[in-house]
Design a protein around this motif. Structure first.
Motif, PDB file in Angstrom:
ATOM      1  N   ALA A 139     -10.070 -47.930  49.590  1.00  0.00           N
ATOM      2  CA  ALA A 139     -11.051 -48.765  48.599  1.00  0.00           C
ATOM      3  C   ALA A 139     -10.132 -50.155  48.062  1.00  0.00           C
ATOM      4  O   ALA A 139      -9.062 -50.037  47.575  1.00  0.00           O
ATOM      5  CB  ALA A 139     -10.788 -47.777  47.263  1.00  0.00           C
ATOM      6  N   ILE A 187     -15.759 -51.115  51.872  1.00  0.00           N
ATOM      7  CA  ILE A 187     -15.451 -50.949  50.583  1.00  0.00           C
ATOM      8  C   ILE A 187     -14.198 -51.820  50.113  1.00  0.00           C
ATOM      9  O   ILE A 187     -13.499 -51.703  49.052  1.00  0.00           O
ATOM     10  CB  ILE A 187     -15.048 -49.565  50.158  1.00  0.00           C
ATOM     11  N   ARG A 219     -15.882 -53.469  47.049  1.00  0.00           N
ATOM     12  CA  ARG A 219     -16.704 -52.499  46.209  1.00  0.00           C
ATOM     13  C   ARG A 219     -15.706 -51.957  45.163  1.00  0.00           C
ATOM     14  O   ARG A 219     -16.245 -51.845  44.039  1.00  0.00           O
ATOM     15  CB  ARG A 219     -17.283 -51.507  47.067  1.00  0.00           C
ATOM     16  N   PHE A 220     -14.390 -51.693  45.427  1.00  0.00           N
ATOM     17  CA  PHE A 220     -13.540 -51.212  44.513  1.00  0.00           C
ATOM     18  C   PHE A 220     -12.311 -52.266  44.171  1.00  0.00           C
ATOM     19  O   PHE A 220     -11.159 -51.728  43.580  1.00  0.00           O
ATOM     20  CB  PHE A 220     -13.038 -49.801  45.023  1.00  0.00           C
ATOM     21  N   THR A 252     -11.124 -52.166  40.361  1.00  0.00           N
ATOM     22  CA  THR A 252     -11.029 -50.710  39.589  1.00  0.00           C
ATOM     23  C   THR A 252      -9.803 -50.057  39.802  1.00  0.00           C
ATOM     24  O   THR A 252      -9.195 -50.398  40.697  1.00  0.00           O
ATOM     25  CB  THR A 252     -12.402 -50.253  40.280  1.00  0.00           C
ATOM     26  N   VAL A 262      -9.826 -47.541  41.296  1.00  0.00           N
ATOM     27  CA  VAL A 262      -9.870 -46.728  42.363  1.00  0.00           C
ATOM     28  C   VAL A 262      -9.025 -47.612  43.696  1.00  0.00           C
ATOM     29  O   VAL A 262      -8.785 -46.744  44.552  1.00  0.00           O
ATOM     30  CB  VAL A 262     -11.160 -46.547  43.028  1.00  0.00           C
ATOM     31  N   THR A 282     -18.522 -45.041  54.456  1.00  0.00           N
ATOM     32  CA  THR A 282     -19.844 -44.988  53.710  1.00  0.00           C
ATOM     33  C   THR A 282     -20.762 -44.843  54.578  1.00  0.00           C
ATOM     34  O   THR A 282     -20.798 -45.030  55.740  1.00  0.00           O
ATOM     35  CB  THR A 282     -19.762 -46.579  53.024  1.00  0.00           C
ATOM     36  N   SER A 290     -24.967 -45.630  44.232  1.00  0.00           N
ATOM     37  CA  SER A 290     -23.712 -46.280  44.262  1.00  0.00           C
ATOM     38  C   SER A 290     -23.034 -46.303  42.993  1.00  0.00           C
ATOM     39  O   SER A 290     -21.656 -46.131  42.679  1.00  0.00           O
ATOM     40  CB  SER A 290     -23.923 -47.698  44.640  1.00  0.00           C
ATOM     41  N   GLN A 336     -21.485 -42.853  42.486  1.00  0.00           N
ATOM     42  CA  GLN A 336     -20.461 -42.606  43.262  1.00  0.00           C
ATOM     43  C   GLN A 336     -19.176 -43.242  42.635  1.00  0.00           C
ATOM     44  O   GLN A 336     -18.124 -42.778  42.560  1.00  0.00           O
ATOM     45  CB  GLN A 336     -20.730 -43.129  44.701  1.00  0.00           C
ATOM     46  N   ASN A 337     -19.205 -44.660  42.119  1.00  0.00           N
ATOM     47  CA  ASN A 337     -18.258 -45.369  41.637  1.00  0.00           C
ATOM     48  C   ASN A 337     -17.687 -44.795  40.380  1.00  0.00           C
ATOM     49  O   ASN A 337     -16.365 -44.699  40.173  1.00  0.00           O
ATOM     50  CB  ASN A 337     -18.714 -46.694  41.239  1.00  0.00           C
ATOM     51  N   GLN A 338     -18.595 -44.202  39.717  1.00  0.00           N
ATOM     52  CA  GLN A 338     -18.340 -43.545  38.305  1.00  0.00           C
ATOM     53  C   GLN A 338     -17.460 -42.070  38.423  1.00  0.00           C
ATOM     54  O   GLN A 338     -16.401 -42.104  37.882  1.00  0.00           O
ATOM     55  CB  GLN A 338     -19.372 -43.173  37.351  1.00  0.00           C
ATOM     56  N   GLU A 354     -13.719 -42.773  39.932  1.00  0.00           N
ATOM     57  CA  GLU A 354     -13.114 -43.844  39.178  1.00  0.00           C
ATOM     58  C   GLU A 354     -12.565 -42.413  38.090  1.00  0.00           C
ATOM     59  O   GLU A 354     -11.576 -42.322  37.486  1.00  0.00           O
ATOM     60  CB  GLU A 354     -13.853 -44.588  38.094  1.00  0.00           C
TER      61      GLU A 354
END
Length: 465
Positions: free
Chosen positions: A392, A398, A401-402, A405, A407, A415, A451, A454-456, A459
Motif C-alpha cells: 500500500a 496500490i 491509492r494509499f 493514508t 494504510v 486488486t 473502492s 475498501q479504503n475505509q 484504514e
C-alpha cells in the motif's frame, strides 16, 4: 403466511448485518452503499478469529484477484527459485566456430524475455565460439497451443497491453514500441526493434509551442491493411517534448525476437545470411546453451503487484503443461490449478477459473475461497508469498491509492477491477501489530463506492485493530 415470509426475510437480513462490526455497518449506511453488492471476510491471520463475515459464500466475478490462485499454485509446484528456460540448439555440425546448419530456439513461454536479454544471449554464443551460421534461424513455439490471436479482444481497446495473448516465444511483454523524437524540429519516428510485423505512417507536424495539451502527444490510429497492422501518427507535437514512446500490441512476438537477435548478432560480429522460420525442433538437433529467466518469485511479484494479465496467462499455461504434458492449453491449466489447490482444500466447485488472469466474464469465486487461499499461502510461505503482493502506497496497483493514508506500508494486497467489479484481497497490519486477512468484493457500475468502502475498512483495521 405473507407476514411470516416478510418476517423471515427481515430476520435473514438482520442475521447478515449482525456479522458486520458497527464501524463497517456505518460505512455502508453513511455512503448509501447497496449491501447486496458487497461480500467480505476479515479474520486475524494467525488465530483465524473472525472480525467480519458478510455474504462470504456469494459467487462474484473476482477480476484480477483470481491471479492469486494462479500464482499460488505455481509457487507450490515450482518453488520460488525455479527459472523459465529458453533453449538454443544447432543442426548439422559446428566446425571452427561455424554452424554448418541452423540455429534453433525452443521456447517454453518465458514471459520476461526481452531486448535486455539479447546482448547477453549473443555474447554467450560468441563465448562458445560461434562466429557464423550458415543456415536459418528456426523457432519452435509448440510448447503452447494457441489460436494465433495477438489480442484477447476483451473490450474496445484490442491493442492495449492488458489484452495481449500468450505465446511460447514471448518477447518484450508482447509490446511493439514506436519512438517519436521531435527535438531536431522534425518528427523522427522509429521502431525500437525492426519488427516487420507492423507498419508506421508518419503524418506528424512539429511546433515550438509548449509541450502540453494537444501538443504533448501524437494522435494514434491503428488499421489493418492486408492483414498487417498500420499505425498512423498524426497531429502536432512540440519540439520541447521528450521522446514519446508508444507501446501497443501489434505483432506476433517472434517477429520482434528474431529482428532483435539478428540485429545484435550483426553488431557483435556473428555472420548470418539466412531467414527466420517457424518449425518444430528438428530431430537430432543438439543443445548449444540455455537462457534462464529471473527466479519465479520475481515473476510472481510482477504478476500480482502490477496485475500483469500476460504473465498470469503464461503461468497458467505452464502449470497445465507441467501437470499434463505439452502442448499447454487453458483446459489443462484449469485442471492443474484446481488439482494443485484442491489438494490444499482451497478453491472448490464454486470457483470458475477460465484463463487464470481474471480478464474474463466467466470467472467466478467467493470471498471465502480467496480467504482460504490467502490463509494457506501465508501458513506455507509467509513473507515470501506476501512479498509478491502490492504494498500500500509503495508499489503496484496500490502505489498511489494509499500513499497519503495510515494504510501506507501496512497492507499487502491484490486488486481486481472490471467494468462492474472492484475487489481487493490480502493482508493488513493493525495498530496492535497483528496481521489480518482481508477479502472485500464489490459488484456494480458504481465502482468508486466499492473502492471507498475498501479504503475505509482498511484504514479502520490499521487504526483500531
Amino acid at each position: 403466511m405473507i407476514g411470516r415470509i416478510l418476517w423471515g426475510a427481515l430476520l435473514l437480513g438482520w442475521m447478515a448485518s449482525a456479522a458486520l462490526p458497527a464501524a463497517i455497518e456505518n460505512f455502508i449506511v453513511k455512503d448509501k452503499i447497496d449491501r447486496q453488492r458487497v461480500s467480505l471476510l476479515i479474520t486475524e491471520t494467525k488465530s483465524g478469529r473472525v472480525v467480519a463475515d458478510y455474504r462470504a459464500d456469494t459467487s462474484r466475478p473476482p477480476a484480477s484477484v483470481i491471479k492469486l490462485a494462479t500464482t499460488y499454485a505455481a509457487l507450490r509446484v515450482l518453488g520460488p527459485d525455479w527459472r523459465w528456460p529458453t533453449t538454443f540448439y544447432y543442426t548439422g555440425s559446428v566446425q571452427q566456430g561455424v554452424i554448418q546448419g541452423d540455429l534453433a530456439v525452443k521456447a517454453y513461454g518465458d514471459p520476461t524475455l526481452s531486448c535486455r536479454d539479447i546482448p547477453g544471449i549473443v555474447s554467450r554464443l560468441k563465448r562458445i565460439g560461434i562466429r557464423k551460421i550458415e543456415g536459418d534461424l528456426l523457432i519452435d513455439r509448440s510448447f503452447f497451443a494457441t489460436d494465433g490471436r495477438i489480442s484477447s479482444g476483451f473490450d474496445n481497446h484490442p491493442y492495449s497491453e492488458y489484452n495481449a495473448m500468450p505465446d511460447a516465444l514471448m518477447f518484450d511483454d508482447h509490446l511493439c514500441r514506436i519512438i517519436v523524437d521531435t527535438a531536431s524540429g522534425t518528427a523522427k519516428v522509429s521502431k525500437k526493434v525492426p519488427d516487420p510485423g507492423f507498419r508506421v505512417v508518419n503524418n506528424l507536424k512539429v511546433t515550438n509551442k509548449a509541450c502540453r495539451g494537444r501538443y504533448s502527444w501524437p494522435r494514434v490510429r491503428i488499421t489493418r491493411e492486408e492483414g498487417i497492422p498500420t499505425v498512423t501518427l498524426s497531429g502536432t507535437v512540440s519540439r520541447r517534448c521528450r521522446p514519446r514512446k508508444i507501446d501497443r500490441v501489434l505483432s506476433q512476438p517472434y517477429h520482434a525476437f528474431a529482428a532483435a537477435l539478428l540485429q545484435e548478432m550483426a553488431r557483435q560480429g556473428i555472420d548470418f545470411n539466412g531467414t527466420m522460420r517457424l518449425t518444430p525442433l528438428p530431430e537430432g538437433a543438439r543443445e548449444l546453451m540455455v537462457h534462464h529467466s529471473v527466479p519465479l518469485v520475481r515473476i510472481l511479484a510482477k504478476t500480482n503487484k502490477k496485475s500483469n494479465n500476460l504473465y498470469a496467462r503464461h503461468i497458467f499455461l505452464l502449470l497445465g503443461a507441467k501437470r499434463y504434458g505439452a502442448p499447454a492449453t487453458e483446459t489443462k491449466g484449469r485442471k492443474a490449478v484446481r488439482e494443485i489447490l484442491g489438494s490444499r482444500g482451497v478453491l472448490g466447485e464454486e470457483t470458475i477459473l477460465d484463463n487464470g488472469c481474471g480478464l474474463s466474464r466467466k470467472t467466478r469465486t467467493t470471498v471465502r475461497a480467496i480467504h482460504q487461499l490467502l490463509q494457506d499461502a501465508y501458513r506455507s510461505y509467509g513473507w515470501t508469498w506476501m512479498g509478491t503482493l502490492a504494498i500500500a502506497g509503495v508499489d503496484g496497483t496500490i502505489r498511489k491509492r494509499f500513499r497519503n493514508t495510515p494504510v501506507r506500508k501496512r497492507a499487502w494486497m491484490k486488486t481486481g477491477t472490471l467494468k462492474d467489479a472492484k475487489n481487493i484481497a490480502g493482508y493488513v497490519k493493525g495498530r496492535s501489530g497483528k496481521l489480518y486477512t482481508v477479502v472485500i468484493f464489490y459488484n456494480g457500475q458504481t465502482r468508486w463506492l466499492g473502492s471507498l468502502l475498501q479504503n475505509q475498512i482498511l484504514e479502520w483495521i490499521v487504526k483500531n485493530k
